[in-house]
Design a protein around this motif. Sequence first.
Motif, PDB file in Angstrom:
ATOM      1  N   ALA A  65       0.852  -1.182   0.000  1.00 24.57           N
ATOM      2  CA  ALA A  65       0.000   0.000   0.000  1.00 24.57           C
ATOM      3  C   ALA A  65       0.893   1.239   0.000  1.00 24.57           C
ATOM      4  N   ILE A  66       0.472   2.237  -0.705  1.00 24.72           N
ATOM      5  CA  ILE A  66       1.235   3.486  -0.749  1.00 24.72           C
ATOM      6  C   ILE A  66       0.979   4.262   0.531  1.00 24.72           C
ATOM      7  N   VAL A  67       2.059   4.736   1.148  1.00 28.23           N
ATOM      8  CA  VAL A  67       1.972   5.531   2.369  1.00 28.23           C
ATOM      9  C   VAL A  67       2.027   7.004   1.956  1.00 28.23           C
ATOM     10  N   LEU A  68       1.039   7.772   2.404  1.00 22.69           N
ATOM     11  CA  LEU A  68       1.002   9.201   2.100  1.00 22.69           C
ATOM     12  C   LEU A  68       1.543   9.995   3.278  1.00 22.69           C
ATOM     13  N   ASP A  69       2.256  11.075   2.973  1.00 21.52           N
ATOM     14  CA  ASP A  69       2.749  11.947   4.048  1.00 21.52           C
ATOM     15  C   ASP A  69       1.637  12.898   4.470  1.00 21.52           C
ATOM     16  N   LYS A  73       1.068  13.375  -0.182  1.00 23.73           N
ATOM     17  CA  LYS A  73       1.938  12.927  -1.262  1.00 23.73           C
ATOM     18  C   LYS A  73       2.537  11.564  -0.907  1.00 23.73           C
ATOM     19  N   PRO A  74       2.767  10.729  -1.926  1.00 22.83           N
ATOM     20  CA  PRO A  74       3.370   9.416  -1.658  1.00 22.83           C
ATOM     21  C   PRO A  74       4.718   9.566  -0.965  1.00 22.83           C
ATOM     22  N   ALA A  75       4.888   8.828   0.133  1.00 25.26           N
ATOM     23  CA  ALA A  75       6.121   8.923   0.909  1.00 25.26           C
ATOM     24  C   ALA A  75       6.827   7.580   1.015  1.00 25.26           C
ATOM     25  N   GLY A  76       6.324   6.565   0.395  1.00 24.83           N
ATOM     26  CA  GLY A  76       6.932   5.251   0.471  1.00 24.83           C
ATOM     27  C   GLY A  76       5.849   4.181   0.404  1.00 24.83           C
ATOM     28  N   THR A  77       6.225   3.004   0.793  1.00 22.11           N
ATOM     29  CA  THR A  77       5.268   1.902   0.784  1.00 22.11           C
ATOM     30  C   THR A  77       5.363   1.122   2.077  1.00 22.11           C
ATOM     31  N   LYS A  78       4.320   0.409   2.389  1.00 21.01           N
ATOM     32  CA  LYS A  78       4.331  -0.554   3.481  1.00 21.01           C
ATOM     33  C   LYS A  78       3.537  -1.759   3.029  1.00 21.01           C
TER      34      LYS A  78
END
Length: 84
Positions: A65-69, A73-78
């Motif tokens: 899943a895309i991690v949003l800040d 905005k996309p900040a990475g994945t988990k």
Amino acid sequence: MAEDNIPNISEMSFEQALKALQQVVRQLEDGEVPLDQSITLYERGEKLRAHCQARLDAAQARIEAIVLDAGGKPAGTKSFDGAD
């Protein structure tokens, strides 16, 4: 329908189970199968459907899943299950 040559559903890959399910559906749609055999085919089809769904659910659990800040905005994945 001889039980000896029917593969065990739990040992099938998703693709094998889906192909077997498609064959069951074709046989039932053709309407050329006697009633008792239709019931057996339907029961097998339901087991194949459940197996396919379980395999899909397991695959989805591994999707990242895309991690949003804070700004959205996309900040990475988990991993989908929450593990990093």
